[in-house]
Design an enzyme around this catalytic site. Structure first.
Site, PDB file in Angstrom:
ATOM      1  N   LYS A   1       0.818  -1.212   0.000  1.00 36.53           N
ATOM      2  CA  LYS A   1       0.000   0.000   0.000  1.00 36.53           C
ATOM      3  C   LYS A   1       0.859   1.272   0.000  1.00 36.53           C
ATOM      4  CE  LYS A   1      -3.745  -2.325   2.460  1.00 36.53           C
ATOM      5  NZ  LYS A   1      -4.600  -2.354   3.671  1.00 36.53           N
TER       6      LYS A   1
ATOM      7  N   ASP B   1     -11.202 -19.451 -26.851  1.00 31.57           N
ATOM      8  CA  ASP B   1     -12.641 -19.517 -27.066  1.00 31.57           C
ATOM      9  C   ASP B   1     -13.105 -20.969 -26.983  1.00 31.57           C
ATOM     10  OD1 ASP B   1     -12.890 -16.869 -29.477  1.00 31.57           O
ATOM     11  OD2 ASP B   1     -13.592 -16.945 -27.407  1.00 31.57           O
TER      12      ASP B   1
END
Length: 293
Positions: A133, A189
């Site tokens: 962070k 796909d």
């Protein structure tokens, strides 16, 4: 060449999907997440994979038998009797990883990026530190959860619950023994889905095998898993539709709604951030985000 994959987590952030299936076997781009890893490792020359397993170990072992034959790779199950974190499983599998001096891969399915950004030398790849962070910009690179180690690094790990990111990597970085490189992903796909007329699919949609999408459906930012049925004129945005689910006609779903396996949503309902556990039938709208048990 060997690889160890950490698949012992409960996958709580993917519930209700992981109530029916361990997270590594949940499909990503129409293929179990674990299978993506195994295929890539085999292509890189790995011939022995150790799976560090605790949750749903029997289901995992059963699924891996056919994968062994398909890929021509040896898969060993290393069973944790208690959660060992992200480093402990390496100590548990030490006998498999140290029978020669060759380096080995380690990959993990759980999210590693929460341990902060990686600060490293762009020319050499040597890691200097990890910053959690950061308040100001120091890097935009995160831990992708795939590693290659020398067997000697196992001397840093005891057989107990240990975090490799918090308890091992910082010391390796200080000793100048940790390097990084960037990796690319891939997509695929599946041609077995059936899509009706006047549908709008995309952006960022994955449609699994044997899915049926009827006429006039709009889907964006969604994953629709194997065998689901989306009936006509429904609208889905930012959702995960589980295996064998049925979404009725003129349904609107949004805001990270997740349907577990075999859930039915009746016609003309609105689902806003609902997380529906497996084998449920929803007959009323879910107007506010909540878990439906």
């Amino acid at each position: 060449m060997k690889a160890l994959i950490l698949v012992g987590g409960y996958g709580t952030r993917l519930r209700p999907l992981t109530l029916s299936c361990p997270k590594p076997l949940v499909e990503f781009a129409n293929k179990p997440m674990l299978l993506h890893q195994l295929e890539a490792l085999v292509e890189a020359g790995v011939n022995h994979v150790i799976l560090a397993v605790s949750y749903r170990a029997e289901q995992m072992e059963k699924e891996m038998k056919s994968v062994e034959e398909k890929l021509g790779v040896t898969i060993t199950i290393s069973l944790e009797t208690e959660p060992l974190g992200t480093a402990g499983p390496l100590a548990l599998a030490r006998q498999h990883l140290t029978n020669d001096l060759d380096p080995f891969f380690v990959t993990k399915v759980e999210e590693p990026s929460k341990y902060g950004v990686v600060v490293y030398d762009a020319e050499t790849g040597r890691i200097n530190q990890f910053v959690e962070k950061p308040q100001e910009y120091v890097s935009n690179k995160i831990n992708a959860g795939m590693y290659m180690f020398s067997p000697a690094m196992l001397d840093r790990i005891e057989l107990k619950p240990t975090s490799i990111e918090k308890e091992v990597f910082p010391d390796m970085a200080k000793d100048g023994q940790l390097y990084t490189m960037e990796l690319q992903g891939f997509w695929m796909d599946d041609p077995t889905a059936k899509i009706g007329k006047n549908c709008r699919i995309g952006p960022n949609v994955t449609i699994g095998p044997n899915v049926v999408i009827e006429d006039g459906v709009c889907i964006k930012r969604c994953t629709v898993l194997n065998g689901a049925l989306i009936k006509s004129h429904s609208w889905l945005d930012s959702c995960i539709i589980g295996w064998k689910c049925v979404v009725g006609r003129w349904v609107r779903m949004e805001n990270v709604s997740v349907l577990g396996e075999d859930v039915t949503v009746k016609d003309e309902l609105y689902v806003n951030g609902g997380r529906i556990l497996p084998h449920k039938s929803i007959a009323d709208s879910v107007k506010d985000p909540q878990i439906i048990m």
